[in-house]
Scaffold this active site. Structure first.
Site, PDB file in Angstrom:
ATOM      1  N   PHE A   7       0.840  -1.203   0.000  1.00  0.00           N
ATOM      2  CA  PHE A   7       0.000   0.000   0.000  1.00  0.00           C
ATOM      3  C   PHE A   7       0.874   1.252   0.000  1.00  0.00           C
ATOM      4  CE2 PHE A   7      -2.266   3.286   2.571  1.00  0.00           C
ATOM      5  CZ  PHE A   7      -3.311   3.533   1.691  1.00  0.00           C
ATOM      6  N   GLY A   8       0.534   2.218  -0.853  1.00  0.00           N
ATOM      7  CA  GLY A   8       1.260   3.486  -0.905  1.00  0.00           C
ATOM      8  C   GLY A   8       0.325   4.656  -0.673  1.00  0.00           C
ATOM      9  N   TYR A   9       0.806   5.652   0.067  1.00  0.00           N
ATOM     10  CA  TYR A   9      -0.030   6.828   0.373  1.00  0.00           C
ATOM     11  C   TYR A   9       0.703   8.136   0.054  1.00  0.00           C
ATOM     12  CZ  TYR A   9       3.099   6.741   4.299  1.00  0.00           C
ATOM     13  OH  TYR A   9       4.253   6.723   5.034  1.00  0.00           O
ATOM     14  N   GLY A  10       1.977   8.024  -0.373  1.00  0.00           N
ATOM     15  CA  GLY A  10       2.780   9.212  -0.703  1.00  0.00           C
ATOM     16  C   GLY A  10       3.281   9.073  -2.134  1.00  0.00           C
ATOM     17  N   SER A  11       4.599   9.029  -2.276  1.00  0.00           N
ATOM     18  CA  SER A  11       5.144   8.907  -3.635  1.00  0.00           C
ATOM     19  C   SER A  11       4.739   7.586  -4.285  1.00  0.00           C
ATOM     20  CB  SER A  11       6.668   9.013  -3.606  1.00  0.00           C
ATOM     21  OG  SER A  11       7.245   7.903  -2.961  1.00  0.00           O
ATOM     22  N   GLU A  86      13.036   3.994   0.947  1.00  0.00           N
ATOM     23  CA  GLU A  86      12.353   4.586   2.105  1.00  0.00           C
ATOM     24  C   GLU A  86      13.273   4.667   3.329  1.00  0.00           C
ATOM     25  OE1 GLU A  86       9.381   5.821   1.641  1.00  0.00           O
ATOM     26  OE2 GLU A  86       9.013   4.941  -0.306  1.00  0.00           O
TER      27      GLU A  86
HETATM   28  C1  SIN Z   1       4.425   5.842   0.521  1.00  0.00           C
HETATM   29  O1  SIN Z   1       4.347   6.471  -0.521  1.00  0.00           O
HETATM   30  O2  SIN Z   1       3.585   4.971   0.795  1.00  0.00           O
HETATM   31  C2  SIN Z   1       5.525   6.056   1.516  1.00  0.00           C
HETATM   32  C3  SIN Z   1       6.048   7.427   1.605  1.00  0.00           C
HETATM   33  C4  SIN Z   1       6.664   7.929   0.322  1.00  0.00           C
HETATM   34  O3  SIN Z   1       7.448   7.214  -0.308  1.00  0.00           O
HETATM   35  O4  SIN Z   1       6.360   9.047  -0.075  1.00  0.00           O
END
Ligand code: SIN
Length: 194
Positions: A7-11, A86
């Site tokens: 699961f990703g919530y940022g990049s 990360e």
């Molecule tokens: C993510 O995207 O889930 C982790 C934080 C990032 O890489 O910006």
């Protein structure tokens, strides 16, 4: 063979940079997204760190992002690359994922930069965060690109995150910063952009 979900919530919403079998909008319970993580590498420098997303535990909150199902035989290699990408404070966390059109999936992996990591900023006003994002640049490019692409990704999945919308609105009110001398351009960026 299809393997685990990430699961990703940022990049990771807009630049997973790993191959996947399937990609679906999804949410997790009990977390809210905040740009309270300093970025001394990808979207800033040690001297002028940018701001990137992390998750804070919050009762009754939901955080939407993008879920990726990867091939079983590629999973290990992908996780090693993500651990590296990360590495500035994020740790692997597992939780239940709710995938649109699929339902709950247990034990899904995501990366969270907890309040204990050295790059955690803690509560910061939207104005301060936006002013930093406006100027910061790192190995992966301009900090404002990170915010804009994330906002666009959420918009495409019809997700409204008031924290992101506020930061985007503040940035829209100010002109783009001129490029900084001596900071690598995106074309010089190495493999693991974020
Ligand atoms: C993510 O995207 O889930 C982790 C934080 C990032 O890489 O910006």
């Amino acid at each position: 063979m299809s393997g685990p979900w990430i699961f990703g919530y940022g990049s990771l919403v807009w630049r997973p940079a790993f191959s996947h079998v399937r990609r679906e909008p999804a949410y997790i319970d009990g977390f809210e997204r905040r740009f309270w993580q300093a970025s001394p590498l990808h979207r800033g420098t040690v001297e002028r760190p940018g701001r990137v997303a992390t998750l804070l535990p919050k009762h009754n909150a939901q955080c939407w992002g993008m879920a990726y199902q990867v091939h079983e035989h590629e999973a290990q290699e992908i996780l090693v690359a993500l651990d590296h990408r990360e590495r500035t404070g994020y740790e692997r966390v597992r939780t239940t994922l709710h995938v649109r059109n699929v339902g709950p999936i247990e034990d899904v992996l995501l990366y969270v930069a907890s309040a204990e990591n050295q790059n955690y900023i803690g509560p910061e006003s939207h104005e301060t965060t936006a002013a930093i994002i406006r100027e910061a640049q790192g190995e992966s490019g301009a900090n404002r690109e990170y915010l804009q692409k994330l906002a666009q990704g959420l918009d495409e999945m019809q997700v409204e995150d008031p924290h992101i919308l506020e930061l985007v609105a503040l940035l829209a009110r100010t002109p783009e910063a001129p490029p900084q001398v001596g900071v690598p351009s995106p074309s010089q960026t190495r493999v693991l952009r974020k």
